[in-house]
Design a protein around this motif. Structure first.
Motif, mmCIF file in Angstrom:
data_model
loop_
_atom_site.group_PDB
_atom_site.id
_atom_site.type_symbol
_atom_site.label_atom_id
_atom_site.label_comp_id
_atom_site.label_asym_id
_atom_site.label_seq_id
_atom_site.Cartn_x
_atom_site.Cartn_y
_atom_site.Cartn_z
ATOM 1 N N CYS A 117 -1.074 43.339 -15.597
ATOM 2 C CA CYS A 117 -0.967 44.469 -16.209
ATOM 3 C C CYS A 117 -0.664 46.009 -15.515
ATOM 4 C CB CYS A 117 -2.126 44.866 -17.021
ATOM 5 S SG CYS A 117 -3.714 45.304 -15.798
ATOM 6 N N THR A 118 -1.042 45.921 -14.506
ATOM 7 C CA THR A 118 -0.926 47.209 -13.507
ATOM 8 C C THR A 118 0.512 47.157 -13.028
ATOM 9 O OG1 THR A 118 -3.179 47.173 -13.266
ATOM 10 C CG2 THR A 118 -1.867 48.639 -12.094
ATOM 11 N N ASN B 27 2.881 48.827 -15.113
ATOM 12 C CA ASN B 27 2.602 50.219 -15.507
ATOM 13 C C ASN B 27 2.591 51.197 -14.016
ATOM 14 O OD1 ASN B 27 2.329 50.464 -18.435
ATOM 15 N ND2 ASN B 27 1.034 48.650 -17.926
ATOM 16 N N LYS B 28 1.201 51.282 -13.649
ATOM 17 C CA LYS B 28 1.071 52.240 -12.530
ATOM 18 C C LYS B 28 1.680 51.788 -11.339
ATOM 19 C CE LYS B 28 -0.689 55.571 -14.913
ATOM 20 N NZ LYS B 28 0.081 56.746 -15.449
ATOM 21 N N CYS C 169 -3.254 39.837 -19.767
ATOM 22 C CA CYS C 169 -3.965 40.519 -18.914
ATOM 23 C C CYS C 169 -4.940 39.349 -18.148
ATOM 24 C CB CYS C 169 -4.534 41.753 -19.001
ATOM 25 S SG CYS C 169 -5.396 42.550 -17.837
ATOM 26 N N GLY D 114 -8.649 41.477 -14.567
ATOM 27 C CA GLY D 114 -8.937 42.394 -13.391
ATOM 28 C C GLY D 114 -10.154 41.859 -12.408
ATOM 29 N N CYS E 262 -0.479 40.998 -7.054
ATOM 30 C CA CYS E 262 -1.871 42.019 -7.244
ATOM 31 C C CYS E 262 -2.822 41.157 -6.565
ATOM 32 C CB CYS E 262 -1.768 42.249 -8.771
ATOM 33 S SG CYS E 262 -3.723 43.012 -9.038
ATOM 34 N N ALA F 280 -5.928 41.343 -7.535
ATOM 35 C CA ALA F 280 -6.893 41.193 -8.322
ATOM 36 C C ALA F 280 -6.505 39.901 -9.243
ATOM 37 C CB ALA F 280 -7.217 42.260 -9.369
ATOM 38 N N LEU G 168 -14.419 54.455 -11.732
ATOM 39 C CA LEU G 168 -14.251 55.089 -13.037
ATOM 40 C C LEU G 168 -15.395 55.882 -13.188
ATOM 41 C CD1 LEU G 168 -12.423 54.926 -15.488
ATOM 42 C CD2 LEU G 168 -14.074 53.146 -16.388
ATOM 43 N N CYS H 254 -3.084 45.839 -3.474
ATOM 44 C CA CYS H 254 -3.953 46.006 -4.581
ATOM 45 C C CYS H 254 -3.894 47.439 -5.184
ATOM 46 C CB CYS H 254 -5.416 45.855 -4.327
ATOM 47 S SG CYS H 254 -6.558 46.091 -5.537
ATOM 48 N N PRO H 255 -3.313 47.483 -6.544
ATOM 49 C CA PRO H 255 -3.295 48.918 -7.047
ATOM 50 C C PRO H 255 -4.393 49.588 -7.103
ATOM 51 C CG PRO H 255 -2.210 47.248 -8.489
ATOM 52 C CD PRO H 255 -3.106 46.402 -7.403
ATOM 53 N N LEU H 256 -5.659 48.995 -7.294
ATOM 54 C CA LEU H 256 -7.222 49.881 -7.203
ATOM 55 C C LEU H 256 -7.421 50.205 -5.849
ATOM 56 C CD1 LEU H 256 -9.252 50.895 -8.826
ATOM 57 C CD2 LEU H 256 -10.393 48.516 -9.238
ATOM 58 N N TYR I 48 -5.249 53.289 -5.445
ATOM 59 C CA TYR I 48 -5.995 54.529 -6.121
ATOM 60 C C TYR I 48 -7.024 55.001 -5.593
ATOM 61 C CZ TYR I 48 -8.198 57.112 -10.146
ATOM 62 O OH TYR I 48 -8.830 57.738 -10.914
ATOM 63 N N LYS J 288 -7.332 58.684 -3.189
ATOM 64 C CA LYS J 288 -8.339 60.192 -3.207
ATOM 65 C C LYS J 288 -8.954 60.636 -2.033
ATOM 66 C CE LYS J 288 -8.237 59.690 -7.855
ATOM 67 N NZ LYS J 288 -7.728 60.499 -8.548
ATOM 68 N N PRO K 158 -4.911 53.390 -12.642
ATOM 69 C CA PRO K 158 -4.360 51.955 -13.029
ATOM 70 C C PRO K 158 -5.082 51.434 -14.093
ATOM 71 C CG PRO K 158 -5.663 51.791 -10.800
ATOM 72 C CD PRO K 158 -5.669 53.322 -11.164
ATOM 73 N N GLN K 159 -4.213 50.602 -14.598
ATOM 74 C CA GLN K 159 -4.769 49.755 -15.958
ATOM 75 C C GLN K 159 -5.871 48.902 -15.334
ATOM 76 O OE1 GLN K 159 -1.652 50.453 -15.412
ATOM 77 N NE2 GLN K 159 -1.399 51.887 -17.167
ATOM 78 N N GLN K 160 -5.644 48.484 -14.208
ATOM 79 C CA GLN K 160 -6.705 47.298 -13.429
ATOM 80 C C GLN K 160 -7.952 48.259 -13.697
ATOM 81 O OE1 GLN K 160 -5.400 47.070 -9.355
ATOM 82 N NE2 GLN K 160 -7.291 45.553 -9.029
ATOM 83 N N VAL L 109 -9.548 47.825 -17.219
ATOM 84 C CA VAL L 109 -9.952 46.230 -17.822
ATOM 85 C C VAL L 109 -10.971 45.797 -16.890
ATOM 86 C CG1 VAL L 109 -7.787 45.804 -18.736
ATOM 87 C CG2 VAL L 109 -8.054 45.159 -16.314
ATOM 88 N N SER L 110 -10.962 46.286 -15.481
ATOM 89 C CA SER L 110 -12.200 45.636 -14.791
ATOM 90 C C SER L 110 -13.689 46.265 -15.096
ATOM 91 C CB SER L 110 -11.998 46.021 -13.076
ATOM 92 O OG SER L 110 -10.712 45.547 -12.573
#
Lengths: 265, 128
Positions: A9-10, A13-14, A41, A44, A77, A79, A199, A228-230, A233, A237, B115-117, B120-121
């Motif tokens: 999915c990611t 997109n991002k 998807c 994740g 990815c 994940a 999150l 890894c996109p996460l 991210y 930060k 990110p979408q990840q 969903v996670s």
């Protein structure tokens, strides 16, 4: 050589650049990524409950699509790689999950873990070979001190993922060497960035990423790479004005001289 | 669900045999969320052995675990405390009103780079 490809999915997109640089690099290295049709998807994170079936089916569908094409299934990815490999292990070795998932899927031939899941890095190491990658490098990353950030999902649990030594990995360092850069080994490279905790509890992942960056910078890294996109991210930060972080595919495409082929990243 | 049944349920969902634990503490030593947890990973195993499920389902630790698998990787007895924590989380989420994240909360948590990840996670770990 053709591989089935699961972007996830990611990467649509991002993290479009993680995907785009992987595709142009694959072409430059002489292999092809054929995106499987109608993939869904992976969710994740791997559903840990031994009675979780429905949440594993999107992975089973992707795995079966690769099996039917007679190809290995590639992901970029971290994940997706983690989830697909673990579900594949369940389908191969856990009878209860295999039976119940197949009862649901109603395939002509039941899926029993026949496909092989490979991370893009494993393709570079085990199929192409880092020596061959090195031969194709036209812009060596000379003088760049690069810290590989592995995080969790590429490595653990090592017994199932069989990606690299989970406590002392070297696949990304070997890639950095092949690309002409200098790998920086630092203690926090396989510590967690906080993952999905960012999150709801941004402070927690922020503290964890500060430590990772301090560790990498302390050992002399001027940049980090990740798959890894996460992680990207979360780490960003902590580095608003500091150490740059790249997807490994971007540095690969740069070294192979095909970075410019990606126009909309 | 009775106390006994809930203890049984945790063992079933996790597939973990807590009797294998030899209390070496490596899981808690490895845990990046150790400081945030009210019940530590090695203690989780003891609570399951004592059938004290009420304390586990009330524990903050359920929402602090990162599923990083450091405890799973390093356990010398293959007890996998992370799977026990997830099973307790499942017990909570599978009951009505047990979700830790709701769709209504999402807009206030978003930023342009997210990110979408991540969504969903979090959805998969925090709710049914």
């Amino acid at each position: 050589m053709k591989y089935s490809y699961y972007p996830g999915c990611t990467l649509k997109n991002k993290a479009k650049d993680l995907d785009a640089y992987a595709r142009v690099s694959a072409r430059a290295l002489g292999f092809e990524l054929e995106e499987i049709e109608d993939w869904q998807c992976c969710g994740g994170v791997y559903p840990l409950g031994s009675d979780e079936i429905a949440t594993k089916l999107s992975s089973v569908r992707a795995l079966n699509a690769a099996k039917e094409k007679g190809q290995d299934l590639i992901t970029v990815c971290s994940a997706c790689h983690h989830v697909l490999k673990r579900v594949n292990d369940d389908m191969k070795n856990v009878e209860d999950i295999q039976t119940r998932a197949n009862n649901y899927m109603k395939l002509d031939t039941p899926y029993k873990g026949e496909a092989e899941v490979l991370h893009f890095l494993e393709v570079l190491r085990d199929r192409v070979g880092f020596d061959k990658v090195k031969e194709k490098v036209v812009n060596p990353l000379k003088g760049k001190k690069i810290g590989a950030y592995y995080g969790c999902l590429l490595l653990r649990p090592g017994k199932i993922l069989q990606f690299d030594d989970p406590e002392n990995p070297k696949i990304m360092e070997d890639l950095i060497r092949a690309l002409g850069g200098e790998p920086v080994i630092y203690p926090y490279r396989n510590e967690c960035c906080g993952g999905y905790i960012s999150l709801k509890e941004k402070e927690m992942s922020r503290n964890m990423c500060d430590k990772i960056l301090e560790s990498a910078e302390g050992f002399g890294a001027d940049m980090l790479i990740t798959a890894c996109p996460l992680c990207m991210y979360n780490l960003k930060k902590s580095t608003e004005n500091g150490t740059p972080i790249y997807y490994f595919t971007e540095l690969l495409a740069e070294a192979l001289g095909v970075k410019e082929e990606v126009t909309e990243a | 669900m009775s106390v006994k049944n809930r203890a049984e349920e945790i063992r079933k969902i996790s597939g973990v045999d807590p009797y294998r634990c030899m209390k070496c503490g490596k899981c808690s030593a490895s845990c990046p969320s150790f400081n945030e947890m009210d019940i530590k990973p090695h203690q989780f195993v003891s609570y399951v052995l004592r059938d004290d499920i009420e304390s586990l389902v009330q524990s903050k630790s359920l929402w602090k675990c990162l599923s990083c698998f450091a405890c799973v990787e390093r356990c010398p007895r293959d007890v996998k405390p992370g799977k026990l924590i997830d099973a307790a989380r499942q017990l909570v989420e599978r009951e009505k009103g047990g979700n830790y994240l709701t769709a209504d909360e999402i807009p206030s948590l978003l930023d342009p780079e997210l990110p979408q990840q991540l969504l969903v996670s979090a959805f998969r770990r925090y709710r049914r």
